[in-house]
Design an enzyme around this catalytic site. Structure first.
Site, PDB file in Angstrom:
ATOM      1  N   LEU A  82       1.017  -1.323   0.271  1.00  0.00           N
ATOM      2  CA  LEU A  82      -0.085  -0.061   0.372  1.00  0.00           C
ATOM      3  C   LEU A  82       0.766   1.262   0.216  1.00  0.00           C
ATOM      4  O   LEU A  82       2.115   1.362   0.673  1.00  0.00           O
ATOM      5  CB  LEU A  82      -0.941   0.169   0.997  1.00  0.00           C
ATOM      6  CG  LEU A  82      -1.735  -1.127   1.258  1.00  0.00           C
ATOM      7  CD1 LEU A  82      -2.577  -0.906   2.664  1.00  0.00           C
ATOM      8  CD2 LEU A  82      -3.198  -0.374   0.650  1.00  0.00           C
ATOM      9  N   ASP A  83       0.636   2.314  -0.464  1.00  0.00           N
ATOM     10  CA  ASP A  83       1.102   3.509  -0.595  1.00  0.00           C
ATOM     11  C   ASP A  83       1.452   4.308   0.664  1.00  0.00           C
ATOM     12  O   ASP A  83       0.627   3.745   1.034  1.00  0.00           O
ATOM     13  CB  ASP A  83       0.660   4.378  -0.882  1.00  0.00           C
ATOM     14  CG  ASP A  83       0.579   4.729  -2.868  1.00  0.00           C
ATOM     15  OD1 ASP A  83       1.633   3.557  -3.363  1.00  0.00           O
ATOM     16  OD2 ASP A  83       0.300   4.959  -3.763  1.00  0.00           O
TER      17      ASP A  83
END
Length: 95
Positions: A46-47
């Site tokens: 995930l960013d």
């Protein structure tokens, strides 16, 4: 294993993310028993600024299987907010 990753925590080290501040080292400092027999592996990322459920595997073989399963049953979507009106003819391309 599924972890609720808060926004602001990087999944892995990078140019702006020291290795000690990424998810796995932080998780191992909190729960050192997870280091044996090997530290968890990321199944997906995930960013840094994104919060949400992050899947980790206890073994590299499990990570490969879980990644293959997730890639078949999941898809990514992104929503955006524009601060100004978009032209009626605006179009967006898939990356």
């Amino acid at each position: 294993m599924v972890v609720n990753k808060p926004a602001g925590v990087p999944c892995h080290a990078g140019t702006d993310n020291p290795a000690d501040d990424s998810l796995i080292p932080v998780l191992l400092r909190t729960m050192p028993e997870l280091a044996e027999p090997s530290p968890p592996s990321l199944v997906h990322r995930l960013d840094k600024l994104t919060s949400g459920a992050l899947v980790l595997a206890r073994h590299t073989g499990s990570a490969r299987v879980a990644h293959a399963l997730l890639s078949k049953v999941s898809h990514k979507t992104a929503d955006g907010v524009a601060s100004t009106a978009l032209p009626a003819q605006a179009s967006f391309q898939k990356w």
